[in-house]
Design a protein around this motif. Structure first.
Motif, mmCIF file in Angstrom:
data_model
loop_
_atom_site.group_PDB
_atom_site.id
_atom_site.type_symbol
_atom_site.label_atom_id
_atom_site.label_comp_id
_atom_site.label_asym_id
_atom_site.label_seq_id
_atom_site.Cartn_x
_atom_site.Cartn_y
_atom_site.Cartn_z
ATOM 1 N N VAL A 100 1.044 18.783 -2.411
ATOM 2 C CA VAL A 100 0.609 20.008 -2.020
ATOM 3 C C VAL A 100 -0.883 20.156 -2.346
ATOM 4 N N ASP A 101 -1.361 19.540 -3.391
ATOM 5 C CA ASP A 101 -2.561 19.929 -3.761
ATOM 6 C C ASP A 101 -3.516 18.545 -3.815
ATOM 7 N N HIS A 102 -3.059 17.491 -3.381
ATOM 8 C CA HIS A 102 -3.799 15.979 -3.494
ATOM 9 C C HIS A 102 -3.360 15.106 -2.486
ATOM 10 N N LEU A 103 -4.061 14.044 -2.292
ATOM 11 C CA LEU A 103 -3.737 13.017 -1.775
ATOM 12 C C LEU A 103 -4.088 11.745 -2.504
ATOM 13 N N ALA A 104 -3.048 10.675 -2.301
ATOM 14 C CA ALA A 104 -3.306 9.577 -3.277
ATOM 15 C C ALA A 104 -2.947 8.380 -2.625
ATOM 16 N N VAL A 105 -3.479 7.080 -2.869
ATOM 17 C CA VAL A 105 -3.227 5.962 -2.333
ATOM 18 C C VAL A 105 -3.616 4.657 -3.388
ATOM 19 N N CYS A 106 -2.449 3.766 -3.599
ATOM 20 C CA CYS A 106 -2.657 2.860 -4.164
ATOM 21 C C CYS A 106 -2.290 1.428 -3.643
ATOM 22 N N ILE A 157 0.916 -1.354 0.024
ATOM 23 C CA ILE A 157 0.004 -0.054 0.105
ATOM 24 C C ILE A 157 0.843 1.151 -0.004
ATOM 25 N N GLY A 158 0.584 2.046 -0.895
ATOM 26 C CA GLY A 158 1.526 3.165 -1.142
ATOM 27 C C GLY A 158 0.527 4.481 -0.812
ATOM 28 N N ALA A 159 1.106 5.488 -0.490
ATOM 29 C CA ALA A 159 0.310 6.738 -0.420
ATOM 30 C C ALA A 159 1.172 8.110 -0.494
ATOM 31 N N GLU A 160 0.539 9.105 -1.018
ATOM 32 C CA GLU A 160 1.402 10.226 -1.229
ATOM 33 C C GLU A 160 0.418 11.510 -0.505
ATOM 34 N N ILE A 161 1.317 12.325 0.027
ATOM 35 C CA ILE A 161 0.586 13.475 0.404
ATOM 36 C C ILE A 161 1.312 14.601 -0.548
ATOM 37 N N GLU A 163 -10.289 -8.067 -3.598
ATOM 38 C CA GLU A 163 -9.443 -8.505 -4.644
ATOM 39 C C GLU A 163 -8.606 -9.810 -4.246
ATOM 40 N N GLY A 164 -8.794 -10.212 -2.989
ATOM 41 C CA GLY A 164 -7.925 -11.470 -2.558
ATOM 42 C C GLY A 164 -6.653 -11.040 -2.110
ATOM 43 N N LEU A 165 -6.161 -9.889 -2.070
ATOM 44 C CA LEU A 165 -4.885 -9.476 -1.528
ATOM 45 C C LEU A 165 -4.864 -9.453 -0.077
ATOM 46 N N ARG A 166 -3.582 -9.437 0.460
ATOM 47 C CA ARG A 166 -3.788 -8.914 2.003
ATOM 48 C C ARG A 166 -2.557 -7.997 2.107
ATOM 49 N N PRO A 167 -2.795 -6.856 2.715
ATOM 50 C CA PRO A 167 -1.877 -5.780 2.704
ATOM 51 C C PRO A 167 -0.624 -6.191 3.670
ATOM 52 N N ALA A 168 0.587 -5.863 3.165
ATOM 53 C CA ALA A 168 1.779 -6.152 4.006
ATOM 54 C C ALA A 168 2.439 -5.115 4.554
ATOM 55 N N GLY A 169 2.005 -3.851 4.211
ATOM 56 C CA GLY A 169 2.433 -2.480 4.972
ATOM 57 C C GLY A 169 2.155 -1.381 4.290
ATOM 58 N N LEU A 170 2.668 -0.261 4.751
ATOM 59 C CA LEU A 170 1.863 1.046 4.053
ATOM 60 C C LEU A 170 3.391 1.890 4.082
ATOM 61 N N ALA A 171 3.424 2.501 2.816
ATOM 62 C CA ALA A 171 4.809 3.469 2.626
ATOM 63 C C ALA A 171 4.240 4.744 2.196
#
Length: 411
Positions: A89-95, A83-87, A139-147
């Motif tokens: 200046v004008d948006h937040l995103a996660v994938c 799981i990736g996230a981005e902060i 989707e059948g996945l299991r999160p392994a961590g967040l960056a």
């Protein structure tokens, strides 16, 4: 001896998993040939990786292999997810990406994070993380961590954002709010340019992948990261790569960092907008949404707007001056232009490459072709964040099982 044997087993599990990730589907015999272990040893390791849900066995391996056909192995598409996230200046995103690097879930929202109170911004990001993680599970996945990628200085091996001037954050620990979104799972926080460079290294689509390069990217500020021999150069405190605060004209305007004439004052998004005769507010109104201001500049440049083209030429010149110093100092194979700069590359490159040709000591390394444009574009930091989690699984698959045992989540 037991510890040495355990370390060797961990390393061998990673060797097998990396071999299948890079070259699969592969038979067990093919894996053994690639990693230099016996077939019996590889078979035992493969069985362990299958039990842990990291590999799956398909039908018979591809024709043309030597000897009796065996079952082909590939990464489990329903295994761990990064799981990736981005902060921004004008948006937040996660994938969420699977072990094979495919994006399986994603969300992005406009969010004016500049000078915004930290708590609500992190609460909203945590909500998006939970949303994407839940979609990955479906989707059948299991999160392994967040960056998490942030546009600022992050203290090495911590979740402390020391300074993010374009957000207005100083001394902010993002860990507590975001750990609550995925309790019990590893959390890492890193500078967005670092993660963009790692995405270029792992998923940039180059053949062969560059192992020595300077990656430069931009949002409102300018960031850079250095990869040498396939490794990210972090520096003593984790702050390496602050190209945006290299002075290109020492007599120039004051910068938020306390210096004068920094690259950011000439090639940052807001600087280019001002030189184009646009205020950031005007640009955002004309082209709303994440990345809208850059899109507006690209559209106007493509339409022949002379003032925008002059502004981009000046930005390219400033980039070339700053990057020439980095190239002379580090001798990388290439410079990669990434992030929000990629849509503007056609108008930045001529001046940038001209300055490199003038200033780089080795004439064979300068001028046209010295700079590569990233195929990942503005997605680089987000993808780099998610892939950093996947890379950690590939590097130490045994650690995933140990973490699952601690949290009680199962393998």
């Amino acid at each position: 001896m037991p510890n040495t044997q355990q370390a060797m087993r961990r390393r061998n599990l990673s060797l097998v998993l990396h071999a299948v990730a890079a070259h699969g589907p592969l038979s067990r015999a093919s894996v053994a040939a690639r990693v230099g272990l016996t077939r019996a040893a590889v078979s035992t390791l493969v069985d362990e990786l299958i039990r842990d849900g990291l590999l799956v066995e398909l039908g018979p391996s591809r024709p043309g292999t030597v000897g009796r056909p065996g079952s082909a192995l590939q990464l489990n598409e329903r295994g761990p997810a990064g799981i990736g996230a981005e902060i921004g200046v004008d948006h937040l995103a996660v994938c969420a990406v699977d072990l094979g690097g495919r994006v399986r879930a994603r969300t992005e929202v406009a969010s004016a994070n500049r000078d915004r109170t930290v708590g609500p911004a992190l609460a909203r990001l945590a909500e998006l993380v939970r949303q994407v993680a839940a979609e990955a599970v479906r989707e059948g996945l299991r999160p392994a961590g967040l960056a998490v990628a942030v546009p600022g200085l992050v203290a090495r091996d911590s979740s402390l954002v020391v300074r993010a001037p374009n957000l207005g954050w100083e001394g902010v620990d993002v860990g507590p709010a975001l750990r609550a979104a995925l309790p019990g799972l590893p959390l890492t926080v890193d500078n967005e340019a670092n993660l963009g460079a790692l995405a270029e290294l792992w998923r940039g689509g180059h053949d062969p992948a560059p192992r020595d390069f300077v990656h430069v990217s931009a949002e409102i500020g300018i960031g850079a990261a250095v990869v040498l021999d396939g490794r990210l150069l972090r520096g003593t405190h984790g702050f390496a790569g602050e190209l945006g605060h290299v002075p290109v004209r020492p007599e120039g305007p004051a910068c938020a960092c306390g210096g004068r004439g920094c690259l950011e004052q000439y090639a940052g998004e807001e600087a280019v907008l001002r030189a184009s005769g646009l205020s950031p507010e005007q640009a955002a109104a004309q082209h709303p949404g994440p990345g809208g201001r850059i899109a507006l500049l690209a559209e106007r440049a493509a339409d022949g707007d002379r003032r925008v083209r002059r502004a981009l030429d000046g930005a390219g010149e400033a980039l070339g001056i700053a990057l020439a110093g980095a190239v002379n100092l580090l001798d990388p194979r290439t410079v990669v232009l990434g992030g929000a700069l990629t849509p503007l590359a056609p108008w930045l490159l001529p001046a940038l490459e001209r300055e490199l040709a003038l200033r780089v000591a080795d004439p064979a390394r300068s001028g046209q072709g010295a700079v590569t444009v990233s195929r990942l574009g503005s997605d680089g930091p987000l993808l780099g964040a998610a892939h950093s989690v996947v890379q950690a699984v590939l590097d130490d698959p045994a650690g995933l099982r140990e973490a699952a045992a601690v949290t009680g989540s199962g393998a």
